[in-house]
Design a protein around this motif. Structure first.
Motif, PDB file in Angstrom:
ATOM      1  N   VAL B 126       0.793  -1.152  -0.133  1.00  0.00           N
ATOM      2  CA  VAL B 126       0.141  -0.112   0.122  1.00  0.00           C
ATOM      3  C   VAL B 126       0.949   1.160   0.106  1.00  0.00           C
ATOM      4  O   VAL B 126       1.822   1.356   0.623  1.00  0.00           O
ATOM      5  CB  VAL B 126      -0.918   0.076   1.239  1.00  0.00           C
ATOM      6  CG1 VAL B 126      -1.680   1.099   1.283  1.00  0.00           C
ATOM      7  CG2 VAL B 126      -1.707  -1.199   0.940  1.00  0.00           C
ATOM      8  N   GLU B 127       0.590   1.999  -1.134  1.00  0.00           N
ATOM      9  CA  GLU B 127       1.164   3.509  -1.028  1.00  0.00           C
ATOM     10  C   GLU B 127       0.753   4.338   0.370  1.00  0.00           C
ATOM     11  O   GLU B 127      -0.545   4.524   0.249  1.00  0.00           O
ATOM     12  CB  GLU B 127       1.051   4.020  -2.251  1.00  0.00           C
ATOM     13  CG  GLU B 127       2.098   5.155  -2.511  1.00  0.00           C
ATOM     14  CD  GLU B 127       1.912   5.465  -3.877  1.00  0.00           C
ATOM     15  OE1 GLU B 127       2.454   4.819  -5.074  1.00  0.00           O
ATOM     16  OE2 GLU B 127       1.512   6.540  -4.133  1.00  0.00           O
ATOM     17  N   GLY B 128       1.429   4.602   1.259  1.00  0.00           N
ATOM     18  CA  GLY B 128       1.118   5.408   2.299  1.00  0.00           C
ATOM     19  C   GLY B 128       0.586   4.104   3.339  1.00  0.00           C
ATOM     20  O   GLY B 128       1.242   3.358   3.385  1.00  0.00           O
ATOM     21  N   SER B 129      -0.413   4.443   4.087  1.00  0.00           N
ATOM     22  CA  SER B 129      -0.718   3.588   5.092  1.00  0.00           C
ATOM     23  C   SER B 129      -1.777   2.391   4.849  1.00  0.00           C
ATOM     24  O   SER B 129      -2.940   3.043   4.559  1.00  0.00           O
ATOM     25  CB  SER B 129      -1.063   4.388   6.581  1.00  0.00           C
ATOM     26  OG  SER B 129      -1.945   3.669   7.309  1.00  0.00           O
ATOM     27  N   GLY B 130      -1.673   1.381   5.270  1.00  0.00           N
ATOM     28  CA  GLY B 130      -2.439   0.378   4.700  1.00  0.00           C
ATOM     29  C   GLY B 130      -3.678   0.242   5.976  1.00  0.00           C
ATOM     30  O   GLY B 130      -4.945   0.319   5.529  1.00  0.00           O
ATOM     31  N   GLY B 131      -3.431   0.862   6.993  1.00  0.00           N
ATOM     32  CA  GLY B 131      -4.374   0.904   8.079  1.00  0.00           C
ATOM     33  C   GLY B 131      -5.585   2.106   7.617  1.00  0.00           C
ATOM     34  O   GLY B 131      -6.771   1.810   7.554  1.00  0.00           O
ATOM     35  N   ASP B 132      -4.907   3.101   7.098  1.00  0.00           N
ATOM     36  CA  ASP B 132      -5.912   4.066   6.583  1.00  0.00           C
ATOM     37  C   ASP B 132      -6.694   3.865   5.336  1.00  0.00           C
ATOM     38  O   ASP B 132      -8.140   4.002   5.425  1.00  0.00           O
ATOM     39  CB  ASP B 132      -5.109   5.364   6.019  1.00  0.00           C
ATOM     40  CG  ASP B 132      -4.373   6.065   7.172  1.00  0.00           C
ATOM     41  OD1 ASP B 132      -4.778   5.741   8.274  1.00  0.00           O
ATOM     42  OD2 ASP B 132      -3.469   6.811   7.195  1.00  0.00           O
ATOM     43  N   LEU B 133      -5.999   2.975   4.715  1.00  0.00           N
ATOM     44  CA  LEU B 133      -6.760   2.523   3.511  1.00  0.00           C
ATOM     45  C   LEU B 133      -7.978   1.611   3.853  1.00  0.00           C
ATOM     46  O   LEU B 133      -9.124   1.822   3.481  1.00  0.00           O
ATOM     47  CB  LEU B 133      -5.761   1.608   2.602  1.00  0.00           C
ATOM     48  CG  LEU B 133      -6.494   1.172   1.070  1.00  0.00           C
ATOM     49  CD1 LEU B 133      -5.398   1.438   0.085  1.00  0.00           C
ATOM     50  CD2 LEU B 133      -6.712  -0.414   1.357  1.00  0.00           C
ATOM     51  N   LEU B 134      -7.740   0.844   5.073  1.00  0.00           N
ATOM     52  CA  LEU B 134      -8.783  -0.092   5.502  1.00  0.00           C
ATOM     53  C   LEU B 134      -9.983   0.819   6.048  1.00  0.00           C
ATOM     54  O   LEU B 134     -11.135   0.399   5.909  1.00  0.00           O
ATOM     55  CB  LEU B 134      -8.258  -1.315   6.321  1.00  0.00           C
ATOM     56  CG  LEU B 134      -7.296  -2.385   5.533  1.00  0.00           C
ATOM     57  CD1 LEU B 134      -6.983  -3.449   6.798  1.00  0.00           C
ATOM     58  CD2 LEU B 134      -8.134  -2.876   4.624  1.00  0.00           C
ATOM     59  N   LYS B 135      -9.380   2.004   6.692  1.00  0.00           N
ATOM     60  CA  LYS B 135     -10.367   2.520   7.664  1.00  0.00           C
ATOM     61  C   LYS B 135     -11.437   3.265   6.896  1.00  0.00           C
ATOM     62  O   LYS B 135     -12.494   3.292   7.050  1.00  0.00           O
ATOM     63  CB  LYS B 135      -9.676   3.465   8.508  1.00  0.00           C
ATOM     64  CG  LYS B 135     -10.202   4.101   9.453  1.00  0.00           C
ATOM     65  CD  LYS B 135      -9.461   5.061  10.547  1.00  0.00           C
ATOM     66  CE  LYS B 135      -9.847   5.664  11.796  1.00  0.00           C
ATOM     67  NZ  LYS B 135      -8.806   6.413  12.349  1.00  0.00           N
ATOM     68  N   LYS B 136     -10.805   3.853   5.536  1.00  0.00           N
ATOM     69  CA  LYS B 136     -11.925   4.539   4.904  1.00  0.00           C
ATOM     70  C   LYS B 136     -12.970   3.955   4.333  1.00  0.00           C
ATOM     71  O   LYS B 136     -13.100   2.790   4.278  1.00  0.00           O
ATOM     72  CB  LYS B 136     -11.060   5.181   3.593  1.00  0.00           C
ATOM     73  CG  LYS B 136     -10.550   6.701   3.720  1.00  0.00           C
ATOM     74  CD  LYS B 136      -9.672   6.712   2.395  1.00  0.00           C
ATOM     75  CE  LYS B 136      -9.936   8.021   1.688  1.00  0.00           C
ATOM     76  NZ  LYS B 136      -9.117   8.158   0.496  1.00  0.00           N
ATOM     77  N   GLU B 137     -14.056   4.980   4.088  1.00  0.00           N
ATOM     78  CA  GLU B 137     -15.332   4.132   3.635  1.00  0.00           C
ATOM     79  C   GLU B 137     -15.196   4.402   2.042  1.00  0.00           C
ATOM     80  O   GLU B 137     -15.059   5.522   1.710  1.00  0.00           O
ATOM     81  CB  GLU B 137     -16.551   5.197   4.334  1.00  0.00           C
ATOM     82  CG  GLU B 137     -16.773   4.799   5.645  1.00  0.00           C
ATOM     83  CD  GLU B 137     -17.405   3.640   6.117  1.00  0.00           C
ATOM     84  OE1 GLU B 137     -18.028   2.898   5.260  1.00  0.00           O
ATOM     85  OE2 GLU B 137     -17.118   3.174   7.309  1.00  0.00           O
ATOM     86  N   TYR B 138     -15.570   3.371   1.551  1.00  0.00           N
ATOM     87  CA  TYR B 138     -15.698   3.245   0.145  1.00  0.00           C
ATOM     88  C   TYR B 138     -17.259   3.195  -0.517  1.00  0.00           C
ATOM     89  O   TYR B 138     -17.700   2.173  -0.206  1.00  0.00           O
ATOM     90  CB  TYR B 138     -14.814   2.278  -0.603  1.00  0.00           C
ATOM     91  CG  TYR B 138     -13.488   2.702  -0.262  1.00  0.00           C
ATOM     92  CD1 TYR B 138     -12.635   3.455  -1.006  1.00  0.00           C
ATOM     93  CD2 TYR B 138     -12.859   1.734   0.884  1.00  0.00           C
ATOM     94  CE1 TYR B 138     -11.325   3.554  -0.458  1.00  0.00           C
ATOM     95  CE2 TYR B 138     -11.663   2.020   1.229  1.00  0.00           C
ATOM     96  CZ  TYR B 138     -10.794   2.867   0.551  1.00  0.00           C
ATOM     97  OH  TYR B 138      -9.395   3.010   0.854  1.00  0.00           O
ATOM     98  N   LYS B 139     -17.769   4.243  -0.722  1.00  0.00           N
ATOM     99  CA  LYS B 139     -19.179   4.117  -0.825  1.00  0.00           C
ATOM    100  C   LYS B 139     -20.015   3.128  -1.628  1.00  0.00           C
ATOM    101  O   LYS B 139     -20.694   2.458  -0.759  1.00  0.00           O
ATOM    102  CB  LYS B 139     -19.955   5.515  -1.428  1.00  0.00           C
ATOM    103  CG  LYS B 139     -20.350   6.548  -0.442  1.00  0.00           C
ATOM    104  CD  LYS B 139     -21.810   6.121   0.084  1.00  0.00           C
ATOM    105  CE  LYS B 139     -21.924   6.324   1.561  1.00  0.00           C
ATOM    106  NZ  LYS B 139     -22.023   7.833   2.015  1.00  0.00           N
ATOM    107  N   PRO B 140     -19.862   2.807  -2.778  1.00  0.00           N
ATOM    108  CA  PRO B 140     -20.331   1.773  -3.400  1.00  0.00           C
ATOM    109  C   PRO B 140     -19.907   0.296  -2.994  1.00  0.00           C
ATOM    110  O   PRO B 140     -20.565  -0.716  -3.141  1.00  0.00           O
ATOM    111  CB  PRO B 140     -20.054   1.908  -4.912  1.00  0.00           C
ATOM    112  CG  PRO B 140     -19.147   3.011  -4.815  1.00  0.00           C
ATOM    113  CD  PRO B 140     -18.765   3.442  -3.685  1.00  0.00           C
TER     114      PRO B 140
END
Lengths: 365, 370, 493
Positions: B126-140
């Motif tokens: 993951v570019e950046g933080s993997g934790g942040d990627l998981l934490k985020k909401e992806y609407k669809p």
């Protein structure tokens, strides 16, 4: 009217006795002990196995189908034989028990890690007992069904072909073994073929003409092919050093399978192999039963069988963790290998002496 | 008989319960992310995050903690949750690139060792933080774990990115003639994107291949049965012609020639032959496609282009000394065991002469005649 | 002490009593003695023909009016003694010289005629019972629609009509000290292995029981393994099935008063074949056989697998299905084992209720069960809907097995396997299956292996066991029948 064991069932028995839990670690063991392309080594060792079977067929021919016990009792006095029988019987029970226990311990890696292994083993022994109380024909029938139940699992290997690459086999022969390849590594591997010597105890139940020996050979060749196939499939699927690093490559490769309706078939498939493992234990139990019956010929029905299953269970206490079972299995198998070769040699010597004595007797007459 | 069965059953009733993992009492970690902590005094600790889908399939639970190992984190998670956290249904494991630069093997090792974890878990950077990627909401996509899993799978099926399951990763890691790879994800806005393929030397992340070169590494890595490529072939200085090949089938063969004896990479020459066939679906150039002579001309142009591009990818790999296409396996098979043992492949790889020979065949050119 | 234990453990010789020779004194039949035997039998009729000096004794409800008129009333009313003597020489009047036979004859619906010092029996019985009708339990779509009935004579005539060969032989035996039920063995001479006929005859003759009324009752008295859960003789109500077994070299057996016949030796896999496999194209027949074996496997382990997976092996669930399964399980307050056992019991209750009730109400039960139990139980959070599917599927699968007895046995075994699965997961299932296999391998039927043709192996028979080979390939009779006359068909020229 009692049917004789025919060669087909003998072949399946031979195959199933030799097939046990070692199969799951086999590619790793071969990679460790022989290095690359160890399957060639397995083929070579299989020839040694064939030689072993040949020794038994020689005993069969020379003794005209007389059982192990008849041959021994014709030469040696009873007080000498009984302790021998008892030792042999106990040893066979021990081998059967330790094979079963090691199966259970490995199964516990995948499931039921905290359940007392002796409870699972109790069930194993119960299955063994249920088979032992039947005659050898029924045992061979059950084994035949077990064979068909487990054999189709080989079809799962098709799943690996998309990832299988011949380059991983490497052109090197026996390179990269963990230790220097010595006689010791060969004998260690030969233990995978231990089991075919139990055909000795089938003598009284098979036809006298020895045609059924064809079955022993076929079963042995078949198991060799299965071993070779498994080794080749897993060494093309895993890289060589990976193979050496994994304890049970076959379990790991099963974990890779994802079918649409079921994933991670490893613990189901592994449980299926309990059948072949129980078969090995049962036939060892049967060998020991044959010996025990000689010592206690007038025992009530099922008592000896119960005692054998009980002792099997008892021996299970001697190995409680993986390290111990591994050690015990390799020790027991080593002794069994020695027995496998020394018993027929001993019998041949006895038979020769008997023949000589007979000749002298007839000359004197 | 019945008494005996009863005895066995009673004994069994006393057991087995400790190992029960009843479905609804479990929390399934779908994706786990490992990141470095920005803090200097991390003391060997890392940040571990996980998402667990809720049974209603619409929400997820996100956990994050700082721990030394993933197992320690799992114990911590379980304490925070009303369910037991299990890893048997894990689909992907994410590593921050910063962590990957330090080496991943310790983490991968515990994953492989754990009998519950499947060999099909995707290893992802993951570019950046993997934790942040998981934490985020992806609407669809309410379930981020599923989202990542589907994304990686579809891309891998289209041969856009190489497979990087735990199985592939550890196989290539252990293999002395190959190095592992893993796709790089990045969350941008409400989406997750594949932004590159990370190349490893052993277990350390070294470099990456950008998105527009994915197909070239796919050509090099092996046979495939479906793949698309858009080529932007420079015709003149200003003008480009666009060619799009679809439903490509690639067959790759590797030939190794060597000098005697092999001392280093200079003594080895590798030729990679690629037989590619595909349907031409887009073409903006001058050639008349219905003419077979022009088709052959186009094939030559494409061959040249692919040769040039793949060799550029190879050059960059050689520069970073990462053998991500597993050439070492083929070289190894041409050498004697001692020669191979004495060769430091990662070093030698940089000096190997590699040439690529693509042979493109246009199977058809769509439904139009001209 | 040790000695005593050893004694206890050792086999005790069993004293075999020599068979007692029964010598019977022969009592000549007489009217007085006969009437004496039947005192207090209100349905016994004693008629005298004084002119002919003739007495007739019979049971009113066993004889037919027409028969009585034809053989008794017409010939003997208004005839003199000498004319009567002449008429009694006709062949239908059988002289008897044993009182026992005479009484047995009367009980079988004959009339006893006492004339001078001699007794005659004449068969004027009138069979009662339903006429030949379709079997309720074993229906086929194509194929003959007749079924055996309770009347032995009808059943035998059905067989005789189908196999018009003088080689069809019958042996009549009698079972039941009180009921004196007639049992008939039917076999094809030259095809059958006579040792089976002999063995079956011996076994039936050795039965000591007061009464037998049903074939399925009789077979339990003569099987090799009385404690086994599995039916060991193939019983059927279909004449075409029985005839094909007879022709295949098996022995068939009929019991008076029972609409089913059995054939032996039987193998486990015979229970999975139905006569209409042969009436369809072989590809369809084969597909059906495979379907039944799949049905067998589903019945045995499907619910157990559900229990095992949801209790122990969550990692086996495909990830796409996981959340659906978790969602439906999340409302259920019971552990999967309890849930499954409960639902399985409900299905068995439904099935049993449906079987006991008249068919019109039976349908209601189906609807009540389907809607109330199915729909409502899920909505109430009583069970998960995936379990309902599993349970319903295994119930349906169990009905695919043509033999009702076999499918009932398998359904019962399933409970054991579910139980094991709930305790030990996949390990339990495998142990359960293993124990079933071990048990099956120990079963013999008439001394032959129950697991033929798997063990002893006979790959040729597989063509007609796991598949239904085309007729050109089925040239030999099954190996289990041990026939000397193996060839049953030759290729079309």
């Amino acid at each position: 009217m009692r049917e004789k064991l025919n060669w087909f069932h003998v072949a399946i028995l031979t195959y199933m006795i030799q097939l046990d839990v070692t199969l799951f670690s086999l590619p790793r063991i071969i990679a460790e002990k022989l290095g690359t392309n160890g399957w060639i080594g397995v083929l070579l060792l299989s020839l040694v196995g064939i030689l072993n079977i040949f020794l038994y067929s020689l005993v069969h021919r020379m003794g005209k189908g007389a059982s192990f016990f008849d041959i021994v009792e014709a030469s040696l006095p009873k007080f000498m034989i009984y302790p021998l029988y008892l030792a042999l019987a106990l040893f066979y029970i021990y081998v059967g028990s330790i094979l079963g226990k090691s199966f259970i311990i490995i199964f516990q890696i995948m499931a039921f890690p905290t359940t007392n292994s002796m409870f699972l083993f109790l069930l194993y022994c119960y299955m063994m007992y249920c088979m032992l109380i039947k005659d050898i024909y029924s045992i061979s029938k059950a084994v035949t069904v077990f064979f068909f139940v487990t054999f189709w699992l080989g079809g799962l290997t098709f799943y690996y072909f998309s990832e299988w690459e011949i380059v991983r086999l490497t052109p090197f022969l026996f390179k990269g073994a963990t230790e220097e390849i010595s006689l010791n590594s060969w004998t260690d591997i030969y233990t995978i073929f231990v089991g075919c010597e139990l055909c000795l105890y089938l003598f009284p139940y098979a036809s006298r003409d020895g045609k059924w020996f064809k079955g022993v050979y076929i079963g042995h060749i078949f198991i060799t092919l299965v071993y070779v196939y498994v080794i080749i499939v897993s060494s093309g699927f895993f890289s060589f050093h990976q193979l050496k690093a994994m304890s049970y490559p076959i379990i790991d490769s099963l974990a890779f399978i994802e079918l649409p309706f079921i994933n991670r078939v490893e613990n189901l498939v592994f449980a299926f192999f309990m059948f072949s493992n129980v078969t090995s234990s049962v036939i060892y139990g049967f060998a020991s039963l044959s010996a025990m019956k000689r010592i206690f010929p007038r025992m009530r029905k099922n008592v000896l069988e119960f005692v054998i299953a009980g002792i099997t269970f008892g021996f299970g206490f001697t190995a409680q963790i993986l390290r111990e079972t591994d050690k015990h299995v390799s020790d027991a198998m080593f002794v069994e290998t020695i027995l496998a070769f020394s018993i027929p040699l001993l019998l041949i010597v006895l038979l020769l002496i008997q023949r000589l004595r007979l000749q002298k007797g007839s000359e004197r007459a | 008989m019945i008494a005996r069965i009863a005895l066995v059953l009673v004994l069994l009733l006393l057991t087995g319960c400790g190992d029960q993992r009843i479905l609804e009492e479990l929390g399934f970690a779908r994706s786990v992310a490992y990141d470095t902590i920005p803090d200097q005094e991390s003391d060997g600790r890392i940040q571990i995050s996980a998402t667990i889908p809720k049974a209603n399939q619409q929400e997820k639970i996100f956990f994050t903690t700082i721990a030394r190992t993933s197992k320690e984190a799992r114990i911590k998670f379980s304490k925070e949750n009303n369910r037991r956290i299990v890893s048997g249904q894990m689909r992907s494991v994410l590593f921050g690139i910063d962590l990957a630069k330090k080496g991943l093997w310790d983490h991968i090792d515990t994953l492989i060792r754990d009998p519950q974890v499947s060999a099909n878990v995707h290893v992802i950077l993951v570019e950046g933080s993997g934790g942040d990627l998981l934490k985020k909401e992806y609407k669809p996509y309410p379930q981020v774990g599923e989202y990542i899993d589907e994304l990686i799978k579809t891309e891998a099926r289209a041969t856009a990115i190489p497979d990087s399951r735990l199985y592939d990763f550890s196989r290539d890691y252990y293999d002395d003639g190959a190095d592992p790879v893993a796709p790089i994800l990045k969350s941008t806005g409400a989406k997750i994107k594949v932004v590159g393929i990370g190349l490893f030397r052993d277990d350390r992340y070294v470099t990456r291949i950008p998105t527009d070169q994915f197909m070239f590494i796919a050509f090099l890595r092996g046979d495939f049965r479906s793949g698309d490529i858009t080529m932007r072939i420079p015709e003149t200085k200003q003008h480009h012609e666009n060619v799009m090949l679809s439903s490509m089938v690639n067959k790759r063969t590797i030939h190794v020639t060597r000098n005697h004896p092999v001392r280093d990479g200079h003594d080895i020459q590798v030729d990679i032959e690629m037989e590619i066939s595909g349907s031409l679906l887009e073409y903006t150039g001058q050639l008349k496609l219905q003419r077979s002579s022009d088709q052959i001309k186009l094939e030559t142009i494409m061959n040249k282009y692919i040769k040039q591009e793949t060799e550029r990818v190879l050059k960059s790999m050689q520069k970073h000394r990462v053998d991500s296409i597993g050439l070492g396996q083929y070289v190894r098979n041409k050498l004697s065991y001692e020669e191979w043992k004495n060769l430091d492949w990662n070093k030698a790889f940089a000096d190997v002469r590699i040439s690529v020979h693509p042979h493109i065949k246009i199977k058809d050119y769509g439904k139009l005649q001209e | 002490m040790v000695k005593r234990i050893m004694q206890l453990l050792q086999e005790q010789p069993v004293a075999v009593a020599p068979p007692v020779e029964q010598t019977e004194e022969v009592i000549p039949p007489s009217l007085d003695h006969t009437l004496d035997q039947f005192t207090d039998c209100a349905d016994l009729v004693h008629r005298s023909f004084p002119k002919a000096n003739l007495d007739v004794v019979y049971f009113a409800f066993l004889v037919g009016n027409d028969e009585f008129l034809r053989d008794i009333a017409m010939p003997f009313s208004d005839v003199t003694e000498s004319e009567a003597a002449l008429r009694l020489t006709q062949s239908q009047y059988m002289p008897v010289n044993n009182s026992k036979d005479c009484i047995k004859g009367i009980l079988n619906g004959k009339a006893a005629i006492f004339f001078q010092d001699v007794a005659f029996l004449v068969d004027i019985s009138h069979p009662i019972g339903r006429s030949i009708a379709q079997s309720e339990t074993e229906t086929v779509i194509t194929g003959p629609h007749d079924g055996f009935v309770e009347n032995l004579v009808h059943n035998l005539s059905v067989v005789r009509r189908r196999i018009k060969s003088s080689h069809v032989k019958t042996v009549t035996l009698e079972v039941g000290e009180v009921s004196k039920t007639i049992v008939v063995l039917v076999y094809m001479e030259d095809i059958v292995d006579m040792s089976f006929v002999q063995m079956l005859r011996d076994r039936i003759q050795q039965i000591e029981v007061d009464s037998v009324f049903e074939t399925n009752q009789l077979v339990q008295l003569i099987d090799d393994n009385p404690n086994s859960l599995f039916p060991q003789f193939m019983t059927t109500e279909r004449p075409d099935a029985i005839c094909s077994k007879i022709v295949a070299g098996r022995v068939a057996c009929f019991v008076e008063g029972s609409p089913s016949a059995f054939s032996c030796p039987t193998s486990f896999f015979e229970f999975f074949s139905s006569p209409d496999d042969y009436y369809q194209r072989w590809q369809l027949g084969t597909a059906l056989r495979i379907l039944r074996i799949i049905g067998f496997l589903i019945t045995m382990i499907f619910t157990a697998l559900y229990v095992s997976v949801t209790t122990f092996h969550y990692e086996m669930i495909p990830h796409t299905m996981l959340l659906n399964l978790t969602e439906s399980r999340s409302k259920v307050p019971f552990p999967p084992l309890v849930e499954a056992i409960m639902m399985e019991t409900t299905i068995e209750l439904l099935r049993e209720a449906g079987a006991r009730l008249p068919s019109k109400i039976g349908q209601t039960i189906g609807i009540v069960g389907g809607i109330v139990i199915g729909q409502a139980a899920v909505q109430a959070g009583f069970t998960s809907n995936i379990l309902i599917i599993a349970v319903a599927l295994s119930a349906i699968a169990s009905f695919v097995i043509p033999s009702y007895l076999m499918s009932a046995s398998i359904r019962l075994i399933r409970f054991g396997i579910i139980f094991l699965a709930g305790i030990l997961g996949n390990f339990g299932i495998i142990v359960g299956v293993g124990l079933v296999v071990i048990h099956l391998s120990g079963i013999t039927n008439m001394g032959t292996s129950y697991l033929t043709p798997i063990a002893p192996i006979s790959t040729y028979d597989w063509l007609d066991t796991f598949a239904r080979g085309p007729f050109w390939s089925l040239r030999k009779r099954p190996s289990q029948a041990r026939t000397n006359n193996e060839v049953k068909s030759r290729p079309r020229k």
